[in-house]
Motif scaffolding. Structure first.
Motif, mmCIF file in Angstrom:
data_model
loop_
_atom_site.group_PDB
_atom_site.id
_atom_site.type_symbol
_atom_site.label_atom_id
_atom_site.label_comp_id
_atom_site.label_asym_id
_atom_site.label_seq_id
_atom_site.Cartn_x
_atom_site.Cartn_y
_atom_site.Cartn_z
ATOM 1 N N GLY A 8 0.773 -1.226 0.000
ATOM 2 C CA GLY A 8 0.000 0.000 0.000
ATOM 3 C C GLY A 8 0.807 1.279 0.000
ATOM 4 O O GLY A 8 0.235 2.368 -0.101
ATOM 5 N N GLY A 9 2.115 1.173 0.123
ATOM 6 C CA GLY A 9 2.941 2.360 0.090
ATOM 7 C C GLY A 9 3.016 2.943 -1.309
ATOM 8 O O GLY A 9 2.573 2.344 -2.287
ATOM 9 N N GLY A 10 3.575 4.134 -1.388
ATOM 10 C CA GLY A 10 3.712 4.787 -2.675
ATOM 11 C C GLY A 10 3.962 6.266 -2.529
ATOM 12 O O GLY A 10 4.298 6.757 -1.452
ATOM 13 N N LEU A 11 3.783 6.967 -3.630
ATOM 14 C CA LEU A 11 3.983 8.410 -3.695
ATOM 15 C C LEU A 11 2.641 9.117 -3.634
ATOM 16 O O LEU A 11 1.705 8.759 -4.362
ATOM 17 N N VAL A 12 2.548 10.116 -2.774
ATOM 18 C CA VAL A 12 1.309 10.873 -2.619
ATOM 19 C C VAL A 12 1.648 12.331 -2.347
ATOM 20 O O VAL A 12 2.697 12.637 -1.772
ATOM 21 N N GLN A 13 0.770 13.223 -2.764
ATOM 22 C CA GLN A 13 0.972 14.646 -2.515
ATOM 23 C C GLN A 13 0.559 15.013 -1.095
ATOM 24 O O GLN A 13 -0.253 14.331 -0.476
ATOM 25 N N PRO A 14 1.123 16.091 -0.557
ATOM 26 C CA PRO A 14 0.692 16.540 0.768
ATOM 27 C C PRO A 14 -0.819 16.718 0.832
ATOM 28 O O PRO A 14 -1.434 17.242 -0.099
ATOM 29 N N GLY A 15 -1.400 16.261 1.933
ATOM 30 C CA GLY A 15 -2.842 16.302 2.099
ATOM 31 C C GLY A 15 -3.547 15.059 1.609
ATOM 32 O O GLY A 15 -4.744 14.886 1.882
ATOM 33 N N GLY A 16 -2.841 14.199 0.917
ATOM 34 C CA GLY A 16 -3.419 12.984 0.392
ATOM 35 C C GLY A 16 -3.492 11.874 1.423
ATOM 36 O O GLY A 16 -3.141 12.054 2.589
ATOM 37 N N SER A 17 -3.955 10.710 0.967
ATOM 38 C CA SER A 17 -4.160 9.570 1.850
ATOM 39 C C SER A 17 -3.565 8.303 1.260
ATOM 40 O O SER A 17 -3.473 8.143 0.038
ATOM 41 N N LEU A 18 -3.169 7.405 2.137
ATOM 42 C CA LEU A 18 -2.737 6.066 1.781
ATOM 43 C C LEU A 18 -3.234 5.101 2.842
ATOM 44 O O LEU A 18 -3.385 5.483 4.008
ATOM 45 N N ARG A 19 -3.455 3.867 2.442
ATOM 46 C CA ARG A 19 -3.807 2.822 3.387
ATOM 47 C C ARG A 19 -2.796 1.688 3.266
ATOM 48 O O ARG A 19 -2.692 1.052 2.216
ATOM 49 N N LEU A 20 -2.063 1.450 4.336
ATOM 50 C CA LEU A 20 -1.100 0.372 4.376
ATOM 51 C C LEU A 20 -1.737 -0.892 4.938
ATOM 52 O O LEU A 20 -2.575 -0.828 5.837
ATOM 53 N N SER A 21 -1.322 -2.025 4.412
ATOM 54 C CA SER A 21 -1.766 -3.313 4.906
ATOM 55 C C SER A 21 -0.560 -4.166 5.238
ATOM 56 O O SER A 21 0.489 -4.054 4.607
#
Length: 121
Positions: A8-21
């Motif tokens: 679930g990791g990756g590149l995201v812009q500030p303010g964005g969301s990610l979900r790790l498993s």
């Protein structure tokens, strides 16, 4: 024997969301506490969030109100929902768990290989 695999990791812009498993597999007879740690470049590894077998949680002050840890015991999986991400959240995130691999032994600690989270504008 026991493996913890993060995704679930990756590149995201500030303010964005990610979900790790993080899914545990192998010879498992029980899982006690589970947690997420992170290590940024030039920094010590730190606890981000943890959850007990009973569902009690605790968080680092820097992520309170933004991150949520949860677990699915039936799937031997722990999650980390990360919202309102900041550049300072950039790090390798590691899954950690206390796992019993035999009914005749006690719990031992295990680490995943880590997944990169990069927050960049």
């Amino acid at each position: 024997q026991v493996q913890l695999v993060e995704s679930g990791g990756g590149l995201v812009q500030p303010g964005g969301s990610l979900r790790l498993s993080c899914a545990a597999s192998g010879s498992i007879t029980g899982i006690n506490g589970m947690g997420w740690y992170r290590q940024a470049p030039g920094k010590q590894r730190e606890l981000v969030a943890a959850v007990t077998s009973g569902g009690s949680t605790n968080y680092a002050d820097s992520v309170k109100g933004r991150f949520t840890i949860s677990r699915d015991n039936a799937k031997n999986t722990v999650y980390l929902q990360m919202n309102s991400l900041k550049p300072e959240d950039t790090a390798v995130y590691y899954c950690n768990a206390d796992i019993r691999v035999s009914v005749t032994s006690w719990y031992s600690n295990h680490w995943g290989q880590g997944t990169q989270v990069t927050v960049s504008s």
